[in-house]
Write an enzyme that holds these catalytic residues in place. Structure first.
Site, PDB file in Angstrom:
ATOM      1  N   ALA A  12       0.805  -1.236   0.000  1.00 19.43           N
ATOM      2  CA  ALA A  12       0.000   0.000   0.000  1.00 19.43           C
ATOM      3  C   ALA A  12       0.834   1.280   0.000  1.00 19.43           C
ATOM      4  CB  ALA A  12      -0.945  -0.013   1.189  1.00 19.43           C
ATOM      5  N   SER A 141      -6.650  -9.716 -12.089  1.00 21.24           N
ATOM      6  CA  SER A 141      -6.406  -8.850 -13.246  1.00 21.24           C
ATOM      7  C   SER A 141      -7.218  -9.394 -14.415  1.00 21.24           C
ATOM      8  CB  SER A 141      -4.924  -8.887 -13.627  1.00 21.24           C
ATOM      9  OG  SER A 141      -4.728  -8.305 -14.904  1.00 21.24           O
ATOM     10  N   TYR A 154       2.537 -13.903 -14.916  1.00 18.78           N
ATOM     11  CA  TYR A 154       1.571 -12.991 -14.282  1.00 18.78           C
ATOM     12  C   TYR A 154       0.132 -13.492 -14.478  1.00 18.78           C
ATOM     13  CZ  TYR A 154      -0.610  -8.446 -13.179  1.00 18.78           C
ATOM     14  OH  TYR A 154      -1.368  -7.428 -12.646  1.00 18.78           O
ATOM     15  N   LYS A 158      -2.532 -14.567 -11.599  1.00 20.57           N
ATOM     16  CA  LYS A 158      -3.810 -13.867 -11.413  1.00 20.57           C
ATOM     17  C   LYS A 158      -5.017 -14.784 -11.667  1.00 20.57           C
ATOM     18  CE  LYS A 158      -2.086  -9.905 -10.169  1.00 20.57           C
ATOM     19  NZ  LYS A 158      -2.311  -9.397  -8.807  1.00 20.57           N
TER      20      LYS A 158
HETATM   21  P1  NAI Z   1       2.586  -1.061  -8.093  1.00 21.63           P
HETATM   22  O1  NAI Z   1       3.796  -1.735  -8.599  1.00 21.63           O
HETATM   23  O2  NAI Z   1       2.477   0.409  -8.220  1.00 21.63           O
HETATM   24  O3  NAI Z   1       2.327  -1.440  -6.568  1.00 21.63           O
HETATM   25  C1  NAI Z   1       2.506  -2.742  -6.083  1.00 21.63           C
HETATM   26  C2  NAI Z   1       2.911  -2.656  -4.632  1.00 21.63           C
HETATM   27  O4  NAI Z   1       3.158  -3.971  -4.132  1.00 21.63           O
HETATM   28  C3  NAI Z   1       4.203  -1.853  -4.443  1.00 21.63           C
HETATM   29  O5  NAI Z   1       4.020  -0.941  -3.381  1.00 21.63           O
HETATM   30  C4  NAI Z   1       5.202  -2.928  -4.074  1.00 21.63           C
HETATM   31  O6  NAI Z   1       6.246  -2.442  -3.229  1.00 21.63           O
HETATM   32  C5  NAI Z   1       4.326  -3.929  -3.358  1.00 21.63           C
HETATM   33  N1  NAI Z   1       4.968  -5.234  -3.280  1.00 21.63           N
HETATM   34  C6  NAI Z   1       5.603  -5.911  -4.276  1.00 21.63           C
HETATM   35  N2  NAI Z   1       6.106  -7.058  -3.811  1.00 21.63           N
HETATM   36  C7  NAI Z   1       5.773  -7.121  -2.501  1.00 21.63           C
HETATM   37  C8  NAI Z   1       6.015  -8.077  -1.481  1.00 21.63           C
HETATM   38  N3  NAI Z   1       6.719  -9.183  -1.729  1.00 21.63           N
HETATM   39  N4  NAI Z   1       5.525  -7.844  -0.239  1.00 21.63           N
HETATM   40  C9  NAI Z   1       4.813  -6.710   0.024  1.00 21.63           C
HETATM   41  N5  NAI Z   1       4.575  -5.759  -0.901  1.00 21.63           N
HETATM   42  C10 NAI Z   1       5.047  -5.983  -2.146  1.00 21.63           C
HETATM   43  O7  NAI Z   1       1.353  -1.773  -8.799  1.00 21.63           O
HETATM   44  P2  NAI Z   1      -0.199  -1.379  -8.932  1.00 21.63           P
HETATM   45  O8  NAI Z   1      -0.440  -1.030 -10.332  1.00 21.63           O
HETATM   46  O9  NAI Z   1      -0.592  -0.456  -7.852  1.00 21.63           O
HETATM   47  O10 NAI Z   1      -0.843  -2.815  -8.694  1.00 21.63           O
HETATM   48  C11 NAI Z   1      -1.474  -3.227  -7.501  1.00 21.63           C
HETATM   49  C12 NAI Z   1      -2.101  -4.595  -7.721  1.00 21.63           C
HETATM   50  O11 NAI Z   1      -3.079  -4.510  -8.785  1.00 21.63           O
HETATM   51  C13 NAI Z   1      -1.126  -5.676  -8.156  1.00 21.63           C
HETATM   52  O12 NAI Z   1      -1.490  -6.912  -7.586  1.00 21.63           O
HETATM   53  C14 NAI Z   1      -1.293  -5.725  -9.655  1.00 21.63           C
HETATM   54  O13 NAI Z   1      -0.923  -6.958 -10.179  1.00 21.63           O
HETATM   55  C15 NAI Z   1      -2.781  -5.464  -9.777  1.00 21.63           C
HETATM   56  N6  NAI Z   1      -3.184  -4.971 -11.081  1.00 21.63           N
HETATM   57  C16 NAI Z   1      -2.698  -3.787 -11.577  1.00 21.63           C
HETATM   58  C17 NAI Z   1      -3.107  -3.338 -12.819  1.00 21.63           C
HETATM   59  C18 NAI Z   1      -2.624  -2.048 -13.415  1.00 21.63           C
HETATM   60  O14 NAI Z   1      -2.993  -1.762 -14.574  1.00 21.63           O
HETATM   61  N7  NAI Z   1      -1.862  -1.214 -12.734  1.00 21.63           N
HETATM   62  C19 NAI Z   1      -4.016  -4.135 -13.635  1.00 21.63           C
HETATM   63  C20 NAI Z   1      -4.467  -5.352 -13.037  1.00 21.63           C
HETATM   64  C21 NAI Z   1      -4.053  -5.745 -11.795  1.00 21.63           C
END
Ligand code: NAI
Length: 246
Positions: A12, A141, A154, A158
Site C-alpha cells: 500500500a 487482473s 503474471y 492472477k
Molecule cells: P505497483 O507496482 O504500483 O504497486 C505494487 C505494490 O506492491 C508496491 O508498493 C510494491 O512495493 C508492493 N509489493 C511488491 N512485492 C511485494 C512483497 N513481496 N511484499 C509486500 N509488498 C510488495 O502496482 P499497482 O499497479 O498499484 O498494482 C497493484 C495490484 O493490482 C497488483 O497486484 C497488480 O498486479 C494489480 N493490477 C494492476 C493493474 C494495473 O494496470 N496497474 C491491472 C491489473 C491488476
C-alpha cells in the site's frame, strides 16, 4: 462506512494499494499500510492519511515469506486486536515471452502474487474465524481471465488468485467471512508507467469507456466489497476495466 474496522492493505505504499488505503481511512477504518522495501513511501502514506484526519500504521512484511506473514499478522492482532478487512494487493510483473522466460522470473511472480495471497489469507482468516466476521479482497487482473502474450507468469498467478478466491469463499462462508476478487484493467500506476506509449494507445483502443483507469476506480470497488452492503456477495470477480474484457 468502515468505522471501527481494522483493515490490512498489502503493497500500500503506492499505486492501487495506496488509493485503497486512503479510501478505507476516509471511510473511518484504521488502516495497516503493508510494504516490503519502501518504508519512506509507506510512512508518507500514513502521514497523508493522518493529516486528513484518518488512522493508519505502516508495517513491513514480504508477503512472499510464509513465516514473515505469520509474524506480521501476530503483530497486527497484538497491536489492533482484530483484522476485519484484508486486501491482497501486493503484486509484481516480470514480463517476457515464454520461450525466453527464466524459471526465476516465473517463480518470483507466483511467489508474490499467488503464494503471497495464500499466506495472508491463511493467517488473517484464523483471526477472522474467531471474530466470525471478515472481508477478504484479492487483486486479480483481466489478464488472469483473458491471458496476455508476454505475461504467462503474471496471468497464471492472477488466474490462480481467482481459483483461490472461490475456494476460500466456500471454506470461510460459514464463519461470516466473504472472499471476493477485483480484476482491474489498465490502471495508471508505477507498474504500468514502464509500458511504451504505443502499448498504452493500443490498450486505450480496447477500452469501450475510452479512458485508462485510476487507482480511485479500484478503491471504490474495494470499498464496496469491504462494506456491509456487500455482505451477501462472496466468491465473485468484479471487473473494473472500462469494459475491456466482458
Ligand atoms: P505497483 O507496482 O504500483 O504497486 C505494487 C505494490 O506492491 C508496491 O508498493 C510494491 O512495493 C508492493 N509489493 C511488491 N512485492 C511485494 C512483497 N513481496 N511484499 C509486500 N509488498 C510488495 O502496482 P499497482 O499497479 O498499484 O498494482 C497493484 C495490484 O493490482 C497488483 O497486484 C497488480 O498486479 C494489480 N493490477 C494492476 C493493474 C494495473 O494496470 N496497474 C491491472 C491489473 C491488476
Amino acid at each position: 462506512m468502515l468505522n471501527e474496522k481494522v483493515a490490512v492493505v498489502t503493497g500500500a505504499s503506492r499505486g492501487i494499494g495506496k488509493a485503497i488505503a486512503k479510501e478505507f481511512a476516509a471511510q473511518g477504518a484504521t488502516v495497516i499500510i503493508n510494504y516490503n522495501g519502501s518504508a519512506e513511501k509507506a510512512e508518507a502514506v500514513k502521514k497523508e492519511i493522518e493529516e486528513a484526519g484518518g488512522k493508519a500504521e505502516a508495517m513491513q512484511c514480504n508477503v512472499a515469506d510464509f513465516d514473515a506473514c505469520e509474524a506480521f499478522f501476530k503483530k497486527v492482532i497484538e497491536e489492533f486486536g482484530r483484522v476485519d478487512i484484508l486486501v491482497n494487493n501486493a503484486g509484481i510483473t516480470k514480463d517476457g515471452l515464454m520461450m525466453r522466460m527464466s524459471e526465476e522470473d516465473f517463480s518470483s511472480v507466483i511467489d508474490v502474487n499467488l503464494k503471497g495471497t495464500f499466506h495472508c489469507i491463511r493467517f488473517a482468516s484464523r483471526q477472522m474465524m474467531k471474530q466470525r466476521y471478515g472481508r477478504i479482497i484479492n487483486m486479480s487482473s483481466v489478464v488472469g481471465v483473458a491471458g496476455n502474450a508476454g505475461q504467462v507468469n503474471y496471468a497464471a498467478s492472477k488466474a490462480g488468485v481467482i481459483g483461490m478466491t472461490k475456494s476460500a469463499a466456500k471454506e470461510l462462508a460459514s464463519r461470516g467471512i466473504t472472499v471476493n476478487a477485483i480484476a482491474p484493467g489498465f490502471i495508471e500506476t508505477d507498474m504500468t508507467s514502464v509500458l511504451s506509449d504505443k502499448v498504452k494507445e493500443a490498450t486505450l483502443g480496447q477500452i469501450p469507456l475510452g479512458r485508462l483507469g485510476q487507482g480511485r476506480d479500484i478503491a471504490a470497488a474495494a470499498a464496496f466489497f469491504a462494506s456491509d452492503a456487500a455482505g451477501y456477495i462472496t466468491g465473485q470477480v468484479l471487473h473494473v476495466d472500462g469494459g475491456m474484457v466482458m
